[in-house]
Design an enzyme around this catalytic site. Structure first.
Site, PDB file in Angstrom:
ATOM      1  N   GLY A  57       1.258  -1.534  -0.007  1.00 40.77           N
ATOM      2  CA  GLY A  57       0.208  -0.176  -0.352  1.00 40.77           C
ATOM      3  C   GLY A  57       1.061   1.586  -0.338  1.00 40.77           C
ATOM      4  O   GLY A  57       2.051   1.520   0.814  1.00 40.77           O
ATOM      5  N   LEU A  84      -1.492   7.335   2.405  1.00 42.90           N
ATOM      6  CA  LEU A  84      -1.010   8.537   3.660  1.00 42.90           C
ATOM      7  C   LEU A  84       0.244   6.742   4.518  1.00 42.90           C
ATOM      8  O   LEU A  84       1.354   7.479   4.752  1.00 42.90           O
ATOM      9  CB  LEU A  84      -1.926   8.536   4.259  1.00 42.90           C
ATOM     10  CG  LEU A  84      -2.374  10.003   3.681  1.00 42.90           C
ATOM     11  CD1 LEU A  84      -3.355  10.485   4.728  1.00 42.90           C
ATOM     12  CD2 LEU A  84      -1.302  10.936   3.376  1.00 42.90           C
ATOM     13  N   GLY A 130       1.093   4.041   3.839  1.00 40.13           N
ATOM     14  CA  GLY A 130       2.282   3.239   3.612  1.00 40.13           C
ATOM     15  C   GLY A 130       3.082   4.224   2.732  1.00 40.13           C
ATOM     16  O   GLY A 130       4.505   3.746   2.978  1.00 40.13           O
ATOM     17  N   ARG A 152     -20.297  12.236  12.698  1.00 31.71           N
ATOM     18  CA  ARG A 152     -21.300  11.743  11.427  1.00 31.71           C
ATOM     19  C   ARG A 152     -22.132  10.525  11.330  1.00 31.71           C
ATOM     20  O   ARG A 152     -23.066  10.356  11.247  1.00 31.71           O
ATOM     21  CB  ARG A 152     -19.662  10.815  10.877  1.00 31.71           C
ATOM     22  CG  ARG A 152     -18.686  11.857  10.100  1.00 31.71           C
ATOM     23  CD  ARG A 152     -17.715  11.071   9.237  1.00 31.71           C
ATOM     24  NE  ARG A 152     -16.999  12.243   8.936  1.00 31.71           N
ATOM     25  CZ  ARG A 152     -15.169  12.009   8.037  1.00 31.71           C
ATOM     26  NH1 ARG A 152     -14.891  11.039   7.947  1.00 31.71           N
ATOM     27  NH2 ARG A 152     -15.147  13.645   7.785  1.00 31.71           N
ATOM     28  N   LEU A 169      -6.089  10.729   8.217  1.00 33.86           N
ATOM     29  CA  LEU A 169      -5.117  11.413   7.494  1.00 33.86           C
ATOM     30  C   LEU A 169      -4.103  11.375   8.821  1.00 33.86           C
ATOM     31  O   LEU A 169      -2.877  11.032   8.892  1.00 33.86           O
ATOM     32  CB  LEU A 169      -5.104  12.842   6.918  1.00 33.86           C
ATOM     33  CG  LEU A 169      -6.603  13.191   5.909  1.00 33.86           C
ATOM     34  CD1 LEU A 169      -6.532  14.667   5.120  1.00 33.86           C
ATOM     35  CD2 LEU A 169      -6.204  11.771   4.577  1.00 33.86           C
TER      36      LEU A 169
END
Lengths: 250, 637
Positions: free
Chosen positions: B40, B43, B45, B330, B441
């Protein structure tokens, strides 16, 4: 709506290709262009034929993976739009749509509409970064960046690396891509220490990959799905020339 | 199965520092003798590959796309949280920690979350140094905005393309290390299995997506940074290629899977418009800073939104949650959208949508300010829907977005398989039952830049390089398994396409294990999924050969794994007889319809151990201890 597609089919990198014609029927205008191709592929699979291979991933206009030349225009007729965000409402019933891969010496076709864009990664390897080891950074607010500079840097950094600029350029130049990265980094104070080496080495790498030079046609900016400006090419030309008078260029 | 989270002792604020001081080191001269596989290049990896290579390790990094810059982290829009407290609004490490633990509905580990908050500031420093063009104030300082679930402005952003800019920062660092010869990048290469030697992760088997070659790679440690499994729903905000194959294969080789039913449904996505839709597009949560969410007070109101007078609109989030208003977390926002649609008050042709209205913000701030803040999102909305959100309210509806569940890891981010590390969305560790906006992130980069590069040394120091190559029997056996699986998929030659199966699976999981779940539905899903899986293996049609670019074959392999994963998602949801965060069991709600947690019985991470193709996975618990915060009923009122 029903449309006729003329699609470039090519089995592999060393085989010759040609256009094949397909009918796309029952297309609705809220479909994206790639969803229209999905339905064509579903019907090909049902008939036992090989589906059309095309690159795509995020389908929201940011990963840069998709890219088709549609009726002669990279990413199709809508300005500032990637292929995946192009919708069928921009076409009419009965239209014939020609679909080709990116055409450039430096982007060899791998299969159907898929091309090899690894040259872009190699251009970045030549200097498209700021050398800053993890852990060695100073506090983020130590270096103020004037807002207009940050905004301009961001205008360049928005490039998604799709390659439409190359496909659109009569010279097959990658100057817009290369300049977007040099512009992004060279405008920022953090990018200054390596600015001249970056500009020269990245442009040299671009030429070594077989991309052409820039002769100011401006087709790249017109095709760019992120509307990156050719002003950055001018900026990079200055950086490039300045390098040869600069004390910190090696 | 032994599950030791290895949480360091001591006060919460000192755990990470104490741990760093006590773990082992690999000397600079020895680091180059180690090889690490990273699967991967998002962000997690890319940042891990770059950072480990800078330290001196040799890295093999793999991605399925044509370039590591395409990884789906690139699509994150809104921002990244950090505790800089630049706005002077009383933010702190403790507050980010507390908001994250509370936002996750007290189903995450305190120590992990605290560490995340601690390193968040370093991430911003690192990214700025790399040239990430974050938004700035006129004085040249960094700008912040607020996000759901927080009452401070701690989110850093780069227009609506924060993920893109952070990923390009990590990608550029990665390219620098590729140029330095420390990272070998393998693009268009998909990991199809994990190889264990003497119980330890020692390599992977991959398929070259251009030539079809099945190949093995050996290493001293394997890091999975392969993202989440949100595409199990078929329609999601994930990229089309996002898949669960790497973590699911690792699971089948013995890695424990934690909290599979914790899947986040993001409240603000563009609604589904037709049956051919292939993907859903997120509209950043940051829009809820200025947009107001509403539906008509009357069910079945078909008037155009601008014809509905103010007193006939129900700004239901502001009404029900006056303290947080439109910026509730959320899970709460999604559930409320579903509720008003279930009441017949949904908008748009399908009735599955609510309005996100910028009229008042435009009147207050002017169109120019709104354009500056959200211009690219508004354009994207208009491109997709053909409607102008400056004039007509946006229509939004929840969609599968992120998976909090993933492979179980300890405090060092190592799974229960020695030498197998899992970072970013692929692990389960930091977000509990619900992730807050702008925290994905943060976690991906925290893991890759600052946690893993330290913790992996502790393991490697104890496991010296032994010259293992990918020629041994262990590798041959797994290669054969992989090749057999590919052959089988190509030989079925049935009547249904891979996509048709994926869509059907997605509908089952969405209907019965989506925004709200109940016992009866989950039991039904648990009969439907195995039946569909059986049909898949008897009737799927995969055209073409292995020895070429074959996108149908790639998809078939991924969907086959989703079919298995979907089952433990439902099993997990069925077993968790409480509501918490994104896991909302209809049977367990407060009188106001909020999630009703049951800490007495369910304050644990559910951990599943694979036990074979035809037997039920074995269930384990990792009990969560709250020493520093007291779990309470989450209130955003």
């Amino acid at each position: 709506m029903n449309v006729t597609l003329k699609v470039w089919r090519q089995k592999g990198p060393n085989q010759s290709g040609g256009f094949a014609e397909y009918k796309a029927e029952g297309i609705i205008e809220d479909m994206s262009f790639l969803e229209m191709l999905d339905t064509v592929n579903e019907s090909l699979i049902a008939k036992g034929e090989t589906p059309i291979a095309f690159d795509n991933d995020c389908r929201e206009g940011i990963c840069g993976m998709c890219g088709l030349v549609i009726n002669g225009i990279p990413h199709g007729p809508s300005k500032g739009t990637t292929t995946c965000e192009l919708y069928m409402r921009h076409f009419k019933d009965g239209d014939t749509i020609v679909i080709e891969p990116w055409r450039s010496v430096a982007f060899p076709v791998m299969k159907d509409l898929i091309v090899d864009r690894s040259a872009f990664d190699r251009i970045i390897q030549a200097g498209g970064y700021i050398s800053c080891k993890t852990g060695s950074a100073i506090d983020a607010n130590t270096i103020p960046v004037p807002k207009p500079i940050a905004d301009r840097s961001m205008d360049a950094a928005t490039c998604i690396g799709c390659g439409a600029c190359v496909a659109a350029c009569p010279n097959g130049s990658a100057m817009l891509f290369t300049s977007a990265k040099i512009g992004h980094l060279n405008l920022l104070p953090q990018g200054k220490p390596e600015r001249f080496n970056r500009a020269v080495h990245m442009i040299e790498a671009m030429e070594a990959e077989g991309f052409g030079g820039c002769t100011n046609h401006g087709e790249c900016e017109a095709a760019c799905p992120k509307s990156v400006s050719i002003d950055f090419i001018a900026l990079v030309n200055r950086e490039y020339m300045g390098a040869f008078c600069a004390a910190d260029f090696e | 199965m032994k599950l030791d989270a290895k949480i360091p002792p001591g006060p919460l604020a000192e755990k990470w520092d104490n741990h760093l001081n006590s773990i082992k080191l690999v000397s600079p001269a020895n680091k180059r003798k180690y090889r690490i596989i990273i699967v991967g290049s998002g962000l997690g990896g890319a940042s891990a590959a770059a950072s480990l290579a800078e330290l001196g390790y040799d890295i093999d990094c793999f991605c399925y796309q044509d370039s590591p810059r395409r990884a789906h982290s690139i699509a994150a829009q809104g921002g990244i949280n950090a505790t800089k407290n630049y706005p002077n609004d009383n933010d702190s490490i403790w507050r980010l920690f507390y908001d994250t633990i509370k936002g996750g509905d007290y189903r995450a580990r305190e120590a992990n979350v605290y560490r995340l908050a601690q390193v968040s500031s370093n991430i911003i420093d690192q990214c700025v140094a790399q040239g990430v063009p974050f938004a700035r104030e006129y004085g040249g300082q960094l700008a912040n905005r607020s996000f759901g679930g927080a009452q401070v402005s701690r989110t850093f952003y780069a227009r609506g393309q924060t993920g893109q800019q952070l990923l390009l920062g990590a990608y550029q660092a990665l390219q620098r290390m590729i140029a330095a010869g420390k990272v070998t990048m393998h693009t268009r290469t998909e990991m199809l299995d994990l190889v264990l030697v003497d119980g330890r992760a020692r390599g992977i088997v991959t398929r070259d997506m251009v030539t079809g070659d099945i190949q093995s790679y050996a290493a001293d440690a394997v890091v999975l940074a392969t993202g989440g499994y949100g595409n199990v729903f078929f329609l999601s905000t994930n990229a089309k290629g996002c898949n669960t194959t790497a973590i699911w294969r690792a699971h089948k080789r013995g890695a424990a899977f934690a909290n599979p039913c914790f899947t986040q449904i993001h409240p603000t996505c563009i609604p589904v418009s037709n049956e051919y839709q292939s993907k859903l597009t997120l509209m950043s949560e940051s829009l809820r800073n200025d947009g107001r969410i509403w539906v008509s007070k009357k069910p079945g109101d078909k008037r155009p939104p601008n014809d509905i007078p103010e007193d006939e609109r129900d700004y239901y989030l502001e009404r029900r949650y006056p303290a947080f208003g439109n910026l509730v977390p959320r899970d709460v926002a999604s559930r409320n959208a579903k509720m008003v649609c279930d009441e017949g008050r949904g908008v748009g042709a399908t009735g599955l949508g609510v309005y996100l209205d910028f009229r008042d913000a435009i009147n207050r701030l002017g169109k120019k300010v709104i354009e500056e803040r959200y211009g690219n999102l508004f354009e994207m909305y208009e491109r997709i829907t053909g409607e102008n959100p400056y004039e007509v309210p946006m229509r939004i509806y929840p969609a599968s977005h992120y998976t909090m569940g993933g492979l179980w890891v300890d405090y060092n981010l190592m799974s229960n398989i020695p030498g197998l590390y899992v970072i970013g969305e692929a692990n389960f560790s930091d977000h509990g039952a619900n992730r807050l906006g702008a925290s994905a992130l943060m976690q991906g980069l925290a893991d890759g830049y600052f946690v893993l590069p330290n913790t992996i040394g502790d393991f490697l120091a104890e496991h010296r390089p032994d010259g293992l190559t990918a020629d041994g029997n262990e590798f041959r056996t797994v290669e054969n398994d992989v090749a057999d699986n590919v052959k089988k998929l190509l030989s079925i030659n049935g009547s249904r396409s891979v996509d048709s199966f994926h869509k059907e699976l997605g509908k089952i999981v969405w209907d019965y294990c989506g925004m709200s779940r109940n016992k009866e539905g989950l039991q039904k899903a648990l009969t439907l999924i195995p039946a569909l899986r059986e049909e898949f293996w008897n009737d799927v049609k995969v055209p073409g050969d292995n020895e070429e670019i074959n996108q149908s074959l790639e998809k078939a392999g991924r969907v086959a794994e989703f079919m298995e994963l979907a089952e433990i998602m439902c099993l997990d949801a069925l077993g968790r007889e409480e509501s918490c965060g994104a896991h909302y069991r209809e049977e367990y709600q407060t009188p106001e319809g909020e999630a009703l947690r049951n800490d007495e019985e369910f304050s644990y991470v559910s951990v599943w151990e694979y036990s074979g193709e035809f037997s039920k996975p074995i269930f384990h618990k990792e009990h969560l201890q709250f020493e520093f915060v007291t779990p309470t009923q989450r209130s955003y009122k």
